[in-house]
Design a protein around this motif. Structure first.
Motif, PDB file in Angstrom:
ATOM      1  N   PRO A   1       0.834  -1.215   0.000  1.00 25.53           N
ATOM      2  CA  PRO A   1       0.000   0.000   0.000  1.00 25.53           C
ATOM      3  C   PRO A   1       0.862   1.256   0.000  1.00 25.53           C
ATOM      4  CG  PRO A   1      -0.062  -1.082   2.144  1.00 25.53           C
ATOM      5  CD  PRO A   1       0.638  -2.016   1.216  1.00 25.53           C
ATOM      6  N   PRO A   2       0.459   2.284  -0.735  1.00 22.87           N
ATOM      7  CA  PRO A   2       1.282   3.499  -0.858  1.00 22.87           C
ATOM      8  C   PRO A   2       1.562   4.200   0.466  1.00 22.87           C
ATOM      9  CG  PRO A   2      -0.382   3.444  -2.577  1.00 22.87           C
ATOM     10  CD  PRO A   2      -0.708   2.328  -1.648  1.00 22.87           C
ATOM     11  N   PHE A   3       0.678   4.065   1.470  1.00 19.84           N
ATOM     12  CA  PHE A   3       0.900   4.813   2.702  1.00 19.84           C
ATOM     13  C   PHE A   3       2.132   4.329   3.463  1.00 19.84           C
ATOM     14  CE2 PHE A   3      -1.482   1.285   4.556  1.00 19.84           C
ATOM     15  CZ  PHE A   3      -0.900   1.134   5.802  1.00 19.84           C
ATOM     16  N   TRP A   4       2.683   3.158   3.091  1.00 19.60           N
ATOM     17  CA  TRP A   4       3.899   2.681   3.750  1.00 19.60           C
ATOM     18  C   TRP A   4       5.089   3.623   3.525  1.00 19.60           C
ATOM     19  CZ3 TRP A   4       4.308  -3.375   2.995  1.00 19.60           C
ATOM     20  CH2 TRP A   4       3.335  -3.985   3.788  1.00 19.60           C
ATOM     21  N   VAL A   5       4.991   4.455   2.495  1.00 16.24           N
ATOM     22  CA  VAL A   5       6.087   5.394   2.243  1.00 16.24           C
ATOM     23  C   VAL A   5       6.260   6.361   3.408  1.00 16.24           C
ATOM     24  CG1 VAL A   5       4.740   7.193   1.083  1.00 16.24           C
ATOM     25  CG2 VAL A   5       7.112   6.828   0.417  1.00 16.24           C
ATOM     26  N   GLY A   6       5.215   6.524   4.237  1.00 15.52           N
ATOM     27  CA  GLY A   6       5.315   7.403   5.394  1.00 15.52           C
ATOM     28  C   GLY A   6       6.365   6.967   6.392  1.00 15.52           C
TER      29      GLY A   6
END
Length: 240
Positions: free
Chosen positions: A74-79
């Motif tokens: 999921p893209p939010f893991w970049v946080g």
């Protein structure tokens, strides 16, 4: 009823993954149209406003949770890469999938990620994976050519990424021979189901839970490599 609703949400998110730009554009268009026609046609504007809110919710969900093409996380893991954190994390396809020797059966053999201390050296204490039905799985940190447990490391310097690895075994009472003692994808979800990464350092504890649905997408992503047909090769001329 609940299963039907879940299936509907899953279908919507699958559509959003392919047409994220369309949902965002639809939301913006609906909002602008509702604003322009609010006085002349309030009923139509209300409908467009509701439609825009629904499209915006799909867009936000897709932008945050649906993996991008060619990825499996999921893209939010970049946080977790945020350099303002004391420890940054690099999560991607955290489960490594390979095939058993001479048998095209996908196995899940390793959990891997990366960590970086951002402000000063840190002193690791314990590092492991919590999983249902098996003992805690030790996670080791790359130290030059070898991987060492957190208990053997005095400190981790700042500013450098270090690879972290945990070997996933079918039977932890048997040794890791690197060939046969790794679970297939079905066995993995029977034995592990979900994973929680736990890193204890200094006087702090970092925990990251990896849900079954996300792990399933990652394993499917890795398994598709073995199901895909071999790439086409140039055809040679017949020998005369």
């Amino acid at each position: 009823m609940f299963k039907q609703a879940s299936a509907a949400v899953g279908h919507i998110t699958n559509v959003a993954s392919a047409y994220t730009w369309l949902s965002g554009g639809s939301a913006l268009t609906s909002f602008l149209a509702a604003y322009n026609w609010w006085e002349s046609n309030p009923r139509l504007s209300t409908f467009l406003l509701v439609l825009g809110i629904e499209a915006a919710l799909i867009f936000i969900y897709a932008l945050t949770f649906v993996p991008r093409p060619g990825t499996c996380w999921p893209p939010f893991w970049v946080g977790y890469l945020n350099p303002l954190r004391q420890v940054s994390w690099r999560f991607g396809c955290v489960l490594q999938v390979d095939k058993l020797p001479s048998v095209r059966t996908p196995i899940v053999y390793e959990f891997c990620c990366g960590l970086r201390a951002n402000r000063g050296a840190i002193k690791p204490k314990r590092f492991y994976l919590e999983a249902r039905g098996v003992p805690n799985v030790p996670v080791k940190i790359q130290c030059g050519p070898t991987f060492e447990s957190a208990e053997n490391i005095e400190e981790i310097p700042s500013g450098t990424w270090f690879l972290c690895s945990a070997r996933l075994l079918r039977d932890y009472r048997a040794p890791d021979d690197g060939k046969t003692n790794h679970p297939t994808s079905e066995e993995f979800f029977q034995n592990y189901d979900e994973l929680t990464l736990v890193f204890e350092y200094d006087e702090k504890i970092f925990k990251k839970r990896f849900r079954r649905a996300t792990l399933l997408k990652i394993v499917q992503f890795g398994s598709e490599r073995f199901a895909a047909p071999a790439p086409k090769q140039p055809k040679l001329k017949a020998a005369e």
